[in-house]
Design a protein around this motif. Structure first.
Motif, PDB file in Angstrom:
ATOM      1  N   UNK A  41      14.747   4.533  14.248  1.00  0.00           N
ATOM      2  CA  UNK A  41      15.760   5.771  14.630  1.00  0.00           C
ATOM      3  C   UNK A  41      16.867   5.286  14.483  1.00  0.00           C
ATOM      4  N   UNK A  42      17.275   6.198  14.956  1.00  0.00           N
ATOM      5  CA  UNK A  42      19.500   5.555  14.791  1.00  0.00           C
ATOM      6  C   UNK A  42      20.040   6.939  15.158  1.00  0.00           C
ATOM      7  N   UNK A  43      19.559   7.120  16.575  1.00  0.00           N
ATOM      8  CA  UNK A  43      19.814   8.360  17.396  1.00  0.00           C
ATOM      9  C   UNK A  43      21.241   7.577  18.573  1.00  0.00           C
ATOM     10  N   UNK A  44      21.800   8.776  19.634  1.00  0.00           N
ATOM     11  CA  UNK A  44      22.515   8.190  20.375  1.00  0.00           C
ATOM     12  C   UNK A  44      21.764   7.222  21.703  1.00  0.00           C
ATOM     13  N   UNK A  45      20.426   8.017  21.859  1.00  0.00           N
ATOM     14  CA  UNK A  45      19.365   7.347  22.611  1.00  0.00           C
ATOM     15  C   UNK A  45      19.190   5.917  22.097  1.00  0.00           C
ATOM     16  N   UNK A  46      19.284   5.396  20.598  1.00  0.00           N
ATOM     17  CA  UNK A  46      19.170   3.850  20.402  1.00  0.00           C
ATOM     18  C   UNK A  46      18.956   3.489  19.216  1.00  0.00           C
ATOM     19  N   UNK A 158       3.461  11.223  25.606  1.00  0.00           N
ATOM     20  CA  UNK A 158       4.806  11.740  25.262  1.00  0.00           C
ATOM     21  C   UNK A 158       5.536  11.374  24.145  1.00  0.00           C
ATOM     22  N   UNK A 159       6.059  11.990  23.118  1.00  0.00           N
ATOM     23  CA  UNK A 159       5.953  12.408  21.433  1.00  0.00           C
ATOM     24  C   UNK A 159       7.938  11.216  21.089  1.00  0.00           C
ATOM     25  N   UNK A 160       8.793  11.433  22.045  1.00  0.00           N
ATOM     26  CA  UNK A 160      10.234  10.328  21.958  1.00  0.00           C
ATOM     27  C   UNK A 160      10.050   9.414  22.715  1.00  0.00           C
ATOM     28  N   UNK A 161       9.522   8.707  22.008  1.00  0.00           N
ATOM     29  CA  UNK A 161       9.651   7.298  22.683  1.00  0.00           C
ATOM     30  C   UNK A 161      10.668   6.949  23.077  1.00  0.00           C
ATOM     31  N   UNK A 162      11.705   6.785  22.157  1.00  0.00           N
ATOM     32  CA  UNK A 162      13.090   6.437  22.218  1.00  0.00           C
ATOM     33  C   UNK A 162      14.338   7.043  23.150  1.00  0.00           C
ATOM     34  N   UNK A 163      13.741   8.138  23.788  1.00  0.00           N
ATOM     35  CA  UNK A 163      14.539   8.777  24.902  1.00  0.00           C
ATOM     36  C   UNK A 163      13.823   8.629  26.073  1.00  0.00           C
ATOM     37  N   UNK A 164      12.290   7.960  26.181  1.00  0.00           N
ATOM     38  CA  UNK A 164      11.787   7.529  27.169  1.00  0.00           C
ATOM     39  C   UNK A 164      12.183   6.568  28.254  1.00  0.00           C
ATOM     40  N   UNK A 165      12.567   5.380  26.603  1.00  0.00           N
ATOM     41  CA  UNK A 165      13.185   4.345  26.996  1.00  0.00           C
ATOM     42  C   UNK A 165      14.877   4.236  27.435  1.00  0.00           C
ATOM     43  N   UNK A 166      15.426   4.832  26.089  1.00  0.00           N
ATOM     44  CA  UNK A 166      16.528   5.499  27.544  1.00  0.00           C
ATOM     45  C   UNK A 166      16.390   5.590  28.831  1.00  0.00           C
ATOM     46  N   UNK A 167      15.703   6.443  28.826  1.00  0.00           N
ATOM     47  CA  UNK A 167      15.549   7.158  30.291  1.00  0.00           C
ATOM     48  C   UNK A 167      15.315   6.251  31.109  1.00  0.00           C
ATOM     49  N   UNK A 168      14.658   5.572  30.935  1.00  0.00           N
ATOM     50  CA  UNK A 168      13.759   4.236  31.603  1.00  0.00           C
ATOM     51  C   UNK A 168      14.793   3.212  32.386  1.00  0.00           C
ATOM     52  N   UNK A 169      15.403   2.870  31.180  1.00  0.00           N
ATOM     53  CA  UNK A 169      16.842   2.038  31.269  1.00  0.00           C
ATOM     54  C   UNK A 169      18.103   2.795  32.647  1.00  0.00           C
ATOM     55  N   UNK A 170      17.986   4.067  31.921  1.00  0.00           N
ATOM     56  CA  UNK A 170      19.540   4.557  32.770  1.00  0.00           C
ATOM     57  C   UNK A 170      18.736   4.476  34.200  1.00  0.00           C
ATOM     58  N   UNK A 171      17.594   4.884  34.836  1.00  0.00           N
ATOM     59  CA  UNK A 171      16.939   5.396  35.550  1.00  0.00           C
ATOM     60  C   UNK A 171      17.269   3.706  36.564  1.00  0.00           C
ATOM     61  N   UNK A 172      17.027   2.633  35.680  1.00  0.00           N
ATOM     62  CA  UNK A 172      16.582   1.227  36.497  1.00  0.00           C
ATOM     63  C   UNK A 172      18.523   0.936  36.923  1.00  0.00           C
TER      64      UNK A 172
END
Length: 230
Positions: A41-46, A158-172
């Motif tokens: 993908x190419x999005x704001x989340x990565x 959770x289908x949006x794995x790109x968004x989840x990866x982004x949220x995980x990184x930000x939380x960390x």
């Protein structure tokens, strides 16, 4: 990376192939027909598809199954991929049940964080109360969000794995300041510079990584010590 299976290897145990990929695009062909894909993908989340448990149902008439994977980042290019064959339902149940304890702990952390933050917001205006409760609440909330997104259940449901990866990184990245402030308040540590310096560095790291992410220079999961050295 290209992996080829014969249907005999799969049909003996079931008609589903399961494998885990981390930041990789995937294409699966039954003979010459594309039956499954995870596109980059190419999005704001990565630009990464994130971490995914892939379940591929193999048509019964298939003679050869071909799996092609392409790493989104050079850092995961050499990562080993394990393949499992079996019944689709049983494999889903196994992963969901095996992550049950992790999910419960993660949800409890989120709940504790929300309760502590809410308690401090309601109570601090009425009675004198230390801020360590709010700091610990924020830390628990971020820890719970990060740990939940890393569970197998979240990876499957959770289908949006790109968004989840982004949220995980930000939380960390945002865990450090509230933890440092909690320790300072709870133990009544009297320092003028150490805790503030750690927090400033953590926030600076967050801002830099977000800028690199949003400008497309480097993804959050791509930034490492090797990148900085090189």
């Amino acid at each position: 990376m290209r992996i080829v299976f014969s249907t005999q290897e799969i049909s003996d145990t079931g008609h589903c192939v399961r494998f885990f990929t981390s930041h990789m695009a995937v294409w699966v062909y039954a003979d010459d027909k594309l039956i499954y894909s995870v596109e980059q993908l190419h999005s704001v989340f990565g630009n990464s598809p994130g971490v995914i448990w892939n379940f591929v149902d193999v048509p019964s008439e298939t003679e050869q199954l071909t799996v092609i994977v392409r790493a989104a980042y050079p850092q995961v290019r050499q990562k080993k991929i394990d393949f499992y064959a079996g019944d689709t339902g049983r494999m889903y149940k196994y992963l969901l049940y095996s992550s049950g304890a992790e999910v419960i702990v993660s949800l409890l952390e989120i709940m504790v964080g929300v309760v502590l933050i809410g308690y401090w917001l309601m109570a601090h205006k009425r009675v004198p109360i230390e801020r360590d409760i709010s700091y610990f609440g924020v830390f628990a909330l971020l820890t719970g969000i990060w740990s939940f997104n890393e569970t197998k259940m979240a990876t499957i449901l959770i289908p949006s794995r790109t968004a989840c990866a982004f949220v995980s990184a930000v939380s960390l990245m945002l865990m450090i300041p509230p933890f440092v402030q909690f320790m300072k308040c709870f133990w009544k540590i009297k320092d003028r510079w150490i805790s503030e310096t750690i927090c400033v560095m953590a926030y600076l790291n967050f801002v830099i990584q977000m800028l690199l992410q949003l400008t497309g220079i480097l993804g959050l999961r791509q930034i490492s010590l090797e990148d900085l050295v090189c």
